[in-house]
Design an enzyme around this catalytic site. Structure first.
Site, PDB file in Angstrom:
ATOM      1  N   TYR A   1      -1.703  11.508   1.974  1.00 54.91           N
ATOM      2  CA  TYR A   1      -2.523  11.746   0.782  1.00 54.91           C
ATOM      3  C   TYR A   1      -2.532  13.230   0.421  1.00 54.91           C
ATOM      4  O   TYR A   1      -2.374  13.589  -0.748  1.00 54.91           O
ATOM      5  CB  TYR A   1      -3.962  11.283   1.031  1.00 54.91           C
ATOM      6  CG  TYR A   1      -4.113   9.803   1.223  1.00 54.91           C
ATOM      7  CD1 TYR A   1      -4.385   8.963   0.149  1.00 54.91           C
ATOM      8  CD2 TYR A   1      -3.995   9.227   2.485  1.00 54.91           C
ATOM      9  CE1 TYR A   1      -4.541   7.591   0.316  1.00 54.91           C
ATOM     10  CE2 TYR A   1      -4.149   7.854   2.657  1.00 54.91           C
ATOM     11  CZ  TYR A   1      -4.414   7.047   1.576  1.00 54.91           C
ATOM     12  OH  TYR A   1      -4.570   5.693   1.750  1.00 54.91           O
TER      13      TYR A   1
ATOM     14  N   HIS B   1      -6.757  -6.848  -0.465  1.00 49.48           N
ATOM     15  CA  HIS B   1      -5.807  -5.754  -0.303  1.00 49.48           C
ATOM     16  C   HIS B   1      -4.709  -6.082   0.704  1.00 49.48           C
ATOM     17  O   HIS B   1      -3.542  -5.797   0.473  1.00 49.48           O
ATOM     18  CB  HIS B   1      -6.550  -4.487   0.123  1.00 49.48           C
ATOM     19  CG  HIS B   1      -5.662  -3.302   0.291  1.00 49.48           C
ATOM     20  ND1 HIS B   1      -5.068  -2.680  -0.786  1.00 49.48           N
ATOM     21  CD2 HIS B   1      -5.242  -2.638   1.401  1.00 49.48           C
ATOM     22  CE1 HIS B   1      -4.321  -1.666  -0.349  1.00 49.48           C
ATOM     23  NE2 HIS B   1      -4.414  -1.631   0.972  1.00 49.48           N
TER      24      HIS B   1
ATOM     25  N   ASP C   1       0.850  -1.182   0.000  1.00 53.90           N
ATOM     26  CA  ASP C   1       0.000   0.000   0.000  1.00 53.90           C
ATOM     27  C   ASP C   1       0.898   1.248   0.000  1.00 53.90           C
ATOM     28  O   ASP C   1       1.746   1.375  -0.881  1.00 53.90           O
ATOM     29  CB  ASP C   1      -0.956  -0.081   1.197  1.00 53.90           C
ATOM     30  CG  ASP C   1      -1.996   1.023   1.235  1.00 53.90           C
ATOM     31  OD1 ASP C   1      -2.951   0.960   0.422  1.00 53.90           O
ATOM     32  OD2 ASP C   1      -1.861   1.935   2.059  1.00 53.90           O
TER      33      ASP C   1
END
Length: 288
Positions: free
Chosen positions: A210, A267, A103
């Site tokens: 982010y 994931h 990730d």
């Protein structure tokens, strides 16, 4: 065989001190977790890696306690995150290290590989696309819908309030419901992640990954990465956030690439299919 005992190692990187959970002796393997986890993400990997004759360095990324938290958004730029990995390599006492990233840890690993090729032995990526491939394919409707949360995370304050509400109910549900293989996370695992995010400033720091890299040149920096070292991708194909087509074309940026797909994992592939991940990971690390 009794698993090797883990020890904590402090690593100074710029103004911050990071903490790695280290097990074993031998050639270093640095493990980089994703959002919203910490080094506990690698609980199924550190013992087998150490038992195989390597040293496993599970790094708590900056902003994820017990590593230090910065209140400055700019401190989460991908260049600084890649610098943290370089500092971790130096702390191992070896000239190079294998880097494993999942990730966000995978995005950092791609970036590090491009900026510090001399420090990289091998690169292993778990469910994290090369950013240039992602930029080319994110506009497909199936991926665009999956990536809408990235836009939400650009807002001030609201993401933190939403994720922290109800004792981090949304975060807890992510770990309960998102894995393709249910039961990948026990309540104690989830509590450990939530405890880290509950520390002052930690949730904002996790979301600032982010904010900073979408608003700056961070994503472009990651997208420019070219990897000359042997590279492997391990991909859980039932990832609700990242389509498996995001792997296609990666060999343009990592010509020594091999791919291992796990069709019934999602994931958090290293937690959902730990035995298969470990088998492939160790075989790749041992390869000459």
């Amino acid at each position: 065989m009794r698993p090797p005992l883990a020890r904590r190692q402090s690593i100074r990187s710029g103004r911050l001190t990071l903490v790695a959970e280290v097990a074993g002796e031998g050639p270093p393997v640095i493990l980089l977790h994703g959002f919203p986890e910490n080094a506990h993400s690698w609980r199924h990997q550190t013992g087998p890696i150490a038992a195989a004759g390597f040293s496993a360095w599970a790094l708590n990324l900056r902003g994820y306690p017990p590593s230090e938290v910065s209140s400055h958004q700019a401190d989460y730029h991908l260049r600084r995150l890649a610098d943290d990995v370089a500092a971790a390599v130096a702390a191992t006492g070896h000239a190079r290290a294998a880097i494993v990233g999942h990730d966000w840890g995978g995005i950092i690993a791609w970036t590090f590989a491009g900026l510090y090729p001399a420090l990289l032995d091998k690169l292993i990526i778990l469910n994290a696309p090369h950013l240039q491939v992602y930029r080319e394919k994110v506009w497909r409707s199936s991926q665009l819908l999956r990536s809408l949360y990235v836009g939400l995370f650009q807002l001030p304050l609201l993401p933190e309030k939403l994720l922290a509400a109800g004792d981090f109910r949304i975060v807890r549900e992510m770990f309960r419901l998102m894995p393709a293989r249910r039961g990948a996370f026990q309540r104690a695992d989830i509590d450990r992640y939530v405890a880290g995010l509950s520390r002052p400033g930690a949730l904002k720091a996790a979301i600032d990954y982010y904010r900073e890299n979408v608003r700056s040149d961070g994503m472009a920096l990651a997208a420019s990465a070219r990897v000359t070292a042997p590279t492997a991708i391990i991909w859980g194909e039932r990832d609700p956030a990242l389509g498996s087509f995001l792997i296609d074309g990666t060999e343009r940026f990592a010509p020594r690439l091999t791919v291992h797909r796990i069709p019934d994992a999602g994931h958090w592939v290293q937690n959902e299919a730990p035995e298969e991940v470990n088998r492939y990971l160790l075989a790749f690390l041992r390869r000459n």
